[in-house]
Design a protein around this motif. Structure first.
Motif, PDB file in Angstrom:
ATOM      1  N   UNK A 194      19.449 -23.788 -22.847  1.00 16.28           N
ATOM      2  CA  UNK A 194      19.819 -23.935 -24.400  1.00 16.28           C
ATOM      3  C   UNK A 194      18.878 -23.271 -25.196  1.00 16.28           C
ATOM      4  N   UNK A 195      17.811 -22.326 -24.588  1.00 14.43           N
ATOM      5  CA  UNK A 195      17.047 -21.487 -25.180  1.00 14.43           C
ATOM      6  C   UNK A 195      15.781 -22.226 -25.397  1.00 14.43           C
ATOM      7  N   UNK A 196      14.661 -21.290 -25.751  1.00 11.62           N
ATOM      8  CA  UNK A 196      13.302 -21.965 -25.922  1.00 11.62           C
ATOM      9  C   UNK A 196      13.043 -22.816 -27.099  1.00 11.62           C
ATOM     10  N   UNK A 197      13.504 -22.214 -28.218  1.00 10.49           N
ATOM     11  CA  UNK A 197      13.233 -22.727 -29.440  1.00 10.49           C
ATOM     12  C   UNK A 197      13.808 -22.164 -30.763  1.00 10.49           C
ATOM     13  N   UNK A 198      14.187 -22.674 -31.899  1.00 16.82           N
ATOM     14  CA  UNK A 198      14.513 -21.728 -32.996  1.00 16.82           C
ATOM     15  C   UNK A 198      13.831 -21.135 -33.877  1.00 16.82           C
ATOM     16  N   UNK A 199      12.562 -21.273 -33.801  1.00 17.76           N
ATOM     17  CA  UNK A 199      11.632 -20.554 -34.423  1.00 17.76           C
ATOM     18  C   UNK A 199      11.908 -19.078 -34.446  1.00 17.76           C
ATOM     19  N   UNK A 200      11.549 -18.509 -35.502  1.00 23.40           N
ATOM     20  CA  UNK A 200      11.671 -16.582 -35.674  1.00 23.40           C
ATOM     21  C   UNK A 200      10.552 -16.088 -34.953  1.00 23.40           C
ATOM     22  N   UNK A 201      10.861 -15.504 -33.919  1.00 21.86           N
ATOM     23  CA  UNK A 201       9.955 -14.794 -33.108  1.00 21.86           C
ATOM     24  C   UNK A 201       9.607 -13.462 -33.640  1.00 21.86           C
ATOM     25  N   UNK A 202      10.501 -13.083 -34.494  1.00 25.42           N
ATOM     26  CA  UNK A 202      10.328 -11.539 -35.143  1.00 25.42           C
ATOM     27  C   UNK A 202       9.157 -11.570 -35.934  1.00 25.42           C
ATOM     28  N   UNK A 203       8.129 -12.388 -36.093  1.00 22.89           N
ATOM     29  CA  UNK A 203       7.185 -12.233 -37.093  1.00 22.89           C
ATOM     30  C   UNK A 203       6.211 -11.574 -36.003  1.00 22.89           C
ATOM     31  N   UNK A 204       6.079 -11.527 -34.943  1.00 19.35           N
ATOM     32  CA  UNK A 204       5.259 -11.057 -33.743  1.00 19.35           C
ATOM     33  C   UNK A 204       5.817  -9.744 -33.230  1.00 19.35           C
ATOM     34  N   UNK A 205       7.195  -9.699 -33.091  1.00 23.19           N
ATOM     35  CA  UNK A 205       7.826  -8.442 -32.682  1.00 23.19           C
ATOM     36  C   UNK A 205       7.736  -8.043 -31.034  1.00 23.19           C
ATOM     37  N   UNK A 206       7.550  -9.192 -30.268  1.00 19.06           N
ATOM     38  CA  UNK A 206       7.336  -8.942 -28.880  1.00 19.06           C
ATOM     39  C   UNK A 206       7.817 -10.140 -28.163  1.00 19.06           C
ATOM     40  N   UNK A 207       8.628 -10.101 -27.061  1.00 19.56           N
ATOM     41  CA  UNK A 207       8.898 -10.960 -25.964  1.00 19.56           C
ATOM     42  C   UNK A 207       8.493 -10.390 -24.533  1.00 19.56           C
ATOM     43  N   UNK A 208       8.586 -11.435 -23.642  1.00 22.27           N
ATOM     44  CA  UNK A 208       8.268 -10.896 -22.337  1.00 22.27           C
ATOM     45  C   UNK A 208       8.638 -11.514 -21.191  1.00 22.27           C
ATOM     46  N   UNK A 209       8.929 -10.848 -20.200  1.00 21.21           N
ATOM     47  CA  UNK A 209       9.374 -11.406 -19.026  1.00 21.21           C
ATOM     48  C   UNK A 209       8.843 -10.971 -17.886  1.00 21.21           C
ATOM     49  N   UNK A 210       8.523 -11.520 -17.042  1.00 21.73           N
ATOM     50  CA  UNK A 210       7.619 -11.248 -15.581  1.00 21.73           C
ATOM     51  C   UNK A 210       8.067 -11.822 -14.393  1.00 21.73           C
ATOM     52  N   UNK A 211       7.652 -11.399 -13.287  1.00 25.71           N
ATOM     53  CA  UNK A 211       8.049 -11.921 -12.018  1.00 25.71           C
ATOM     54  C   UNK A 211       7.028 -12.088 -11.189  1.00 25.71           C
ATOM     55  N   UNK A 212       7.044 -12.727 -10.051  1.00 25.21           N
ATOM     56  CA  UNK A 212       6.109 -13.043  -8.841  1.00 25.21           C
ATOM     57  C   UNK A 212       6.976 -13.397  -7.859  1.00 25.21           C
ATOM     58  N   UNK A 213       6.616 -12.758  -6.437  1.00 23.29           N
ATOM     59  CA  UNK A 213       7.175 -12.961  -5.216  1.00 23.29           C
ATOM     60  C   UNK A 213       6.076 -13.303  -4.336  1.00 23.29           C
ATOM     61  N   UNK A 214       6.194 -14.389  -3.434  1.00 22.24           N
ATOM     62  CA  UNK A 214       5.200 -14.925  -2.544  1.00 22.24           C
ATOM     63  C   UNK A 214       5.018 -14.014  -1.351  1.00 22.24           C
TER      64      UNK A 214
END
Length: 581
Positions: free
Chosen positions: A486-506
């Motif tokens: 359902x998504x994280x939230x409805x707020x406008x993230x564009x005022x910051x101009x960045x998003x991120x994704x990262x991973x870890x494997x044990x």
């Protein structure tokens, strides 16, 4: 006419026959008498013939000793032998009986032996020999070829029920190996069995079908109030994962919060003492092995600064500073790969005017703990949309993926040539900057931030990460879900101009954590745990074979491990998964 001692019966072409030895008066001229027994009970018989017509000899066989033997396939041929004491022996045929083999013969099953094993281990194969006309003689064995093969014993005796031999395969490393097992009787070579041994590293291959939410702080989940650090000093800006932890950068560069990667619990902060300079003093963070690095945003003619933390308690140190960054603004986004000893820091360019021909990927090589002074700079064509906050994801071959909020992820060669893109057929829309390309459990994945908005105005809300399986190539990518649904939230993230994704494997390689971050909206972790199916069985006959232990990634261990975790155990031809708690 007199009857003799020999008698036999047989069926040929659906008729019953009886053969015996008969003599003329005086017990001479012994011969076969062949009768047809049409009734099957001797109530209706007729003589088919006698052979040889003149008999075997004129001497009297007063003992009456004689015999007749027949052999037939019941349809196309018959063999008959007749013997009479002191008279002789004769052989007769009907049709064309097969040749009688009197030479010694040795055959093997299988005719070609294949043995498989994993690196650091050995394999076992079994050959079963049988013989004809060898009169109980032993069959001597030898093996020639690659010296990683050996035999259990040097001879077998099939006539006495001892026809099996084990072939041991103990290679030094990955590869295909060849040999031949030779079988001899009285020094005469009677059989060869080609042997092929294949050794490979064990690699698990269990594709992700879906991810499970592990923890979440988001506006839509109403859990953001549980993470007051997320919105401290207005907004959070960037994220990376390392050392089993997640590091979250505040927007105005005053804090880097540390979360437990497994639970999401807040466990501390990195110091940002002494960080200054640039349009934004600290605008992006990443991980090189166990070290955390941070960059500022430097204008086209400004000084780029790269900071480094070697532990969660260390102060940041200015690791590298330069104005040599391609005469473009850099540092609004950063991605990293490799380690401090051999790695890369990739910087997206920002604030280049639309329709500009000076869009550039700026990549610094890290070797032996130092950043190379001369960056790798690739000039790129303008691809449309807002050219600020471009994100670069470098691949091992030197090519890279470029993303921004207005274009689909695009793959370029190191020289800047277009290769491919991930379009709307695979992702919801163009929104999103963060990408992460990784290999897990033998398969390759592409994670990209996106949003659930179906219109241009909605592209800024309901941030998600989309996961693609690109093991068979981007053109055959398989979509593996949108998280959170359902998504994280409805707020406008564009005022910051960045998003991120990262991973870890044990360390065992059997559990993946995938983290997604959107400013104003939240941060979450989704996990995939090993759903390991039965692995390929190798070798033969476990018997009293010892247990051999491996890590889940196929590394052989010297003994049963004491540390908790998931392991592979091989015993003979049986392989299973074992959890130590």
């Amino acid at each position: 006419m007199r009857g003799g001692a020999g008698h036999t019966e047989f069926w040929y072409r659906n008729r019953k026959y009886s053969a015996d030895v008969h003599f003329n008066d005086g017990w001479h001229d012994g011969r076969i008498r062949l009768l047809i027994d049409d009734s099957g009970d001797y109530n209706s018989i007729s003589t088919c013939g006698m052979w040889p017509e003149d008999g075997l000899g004129a001497n009297d066989n007063i003992t009456g000793i004689g015999d007749v033997i027949t052999r037939t396939d019941g349809n196309s041929w018959v063999e008959m032998w007749v013997f009479s004491h002191d008279q002789g022996l004769a052989y007769f045929t009907v049709g064309n009986p097969p040749e009688t083999i009197t030479e010694p013969q040795v055959t093997a099953t299988p005719g070609n032996l294949d043995i498989k094993c994993y690196t650091g281990d050995s394999g076992i194969g079994v050959i079963r020999f049988s013989g004809r006309n060898i009169d109980g003689l032993p069959v001597s064995l030898s093996i020639t070829g690659d010296d990683c093969f050996s035999l259990e014993k040097e001879s077998v005796n099939p006539s006495e029920g001892d026809g099996e031999v084990k072939v041991y395969f103990s290679p030094d490393g990955e590869g295909t190996y060849k040999a031949e097992v030779e079988a001899r009787v009285d020094g005469r070579l009677l059989c060869r069995v080609p042997v092929t041994g294949t050794c490979r590293k064990y690699v698990a291959d269990y594709p992700i079908n879906s991810l499970t939410q592990k923890w979440i702080y988001s506006a839509n989940a109403s859990t953001l109030p549980q993470a007051p650090w997320f919105n401290s000093n207005s907004i959070s800006r960037d994220m990376c994962a390392a050392n089993g932890k997640v590091y979250v950068l505040g927007y105005n560069s005053t804090v880097i919060d540390i979360l437990d990667g497994e639970t999401g619990a807040h466990i501390g902060r990195l110091s940002t003492d002494g960080i200054s300079g640039g349009l934004i003093p600290l605008s992006g963070i990443g991980a090189l092995g166990s070290s955390i690095i941070g960059v500022n945003t430097a204008d086209a003619d400004g000084e780029l600064r790269i900071y480094r933390w070697d532990s969660d308690t260390s102060l940041p140190r200015l690791w590298f500073a330069t104005t040599n960054h391609g005469d473009v603004q850099v540092g609004r986004t950063v991605s990293t790969s490799g380690t401090i000893e051999d790695g890369y820091i990739s910087l997206g360019f920002g604030e280049a005017p639309k329709n500009s021909d000076i869009q550039k990927a700026v990549i610094y090589h890290v070797s032996n703990g130092n950043v190379d002074n001369a960056p790798i700079i690739t000039t790129l064509p303008y691809t449309g949309g807002n050219s600020s906050n471009q994100h670069i994801s470098l691949l091992p071959d030197g090519s890279f993926w470029l993303t921004n909020k207005d274009t689909y992820p695009t793959h370029y060669s190191r020289a800047g040539g277009y290769i491919e893109e991930i379009n709307e057929g695979l992702t919801g829309n163009k929104s999103g900057i963060g990408t992460d390309i990784f290999t897990y459990a033998g398969r390759k994945y592409f994670a990209i931030t996106s949003s659930l908005g179906s219109s241009e105005a909605a592209y800024w809300g309901n941030g998600v990460v989309e996961l693609l399986d690109i093991t068979d190539g981007v053109d055959r990518a398989v979509h593996k879900g949108v998280y959170p649904s359902g998504g994280l939230g409805t707020a406008n993230w564009g005022t910051v101009g960045n998003t991120a994704v990262a991973h870890s494997i044990n360390d065992l390689g059997n559990r993946l954590n995938l983290y997604v971050f959107f400013p104003h909206q939240g941060i979450a972790c989704f996990s995939h745990a090993d759903v390991y199916s039965d692995v390929e069985t190798i070798g033969q006959d476990p018997g009293n074979a010892p247990e051999v232990w491996y890590t889940i990634s196929g590394i052989r261990l010297n003994s049963r491990p004491s540390a908790a975790g998931l392991y592979i155990v091989r015993k003979g031809d049986k392989v299973r998964k074992v959890a130590i708690r």
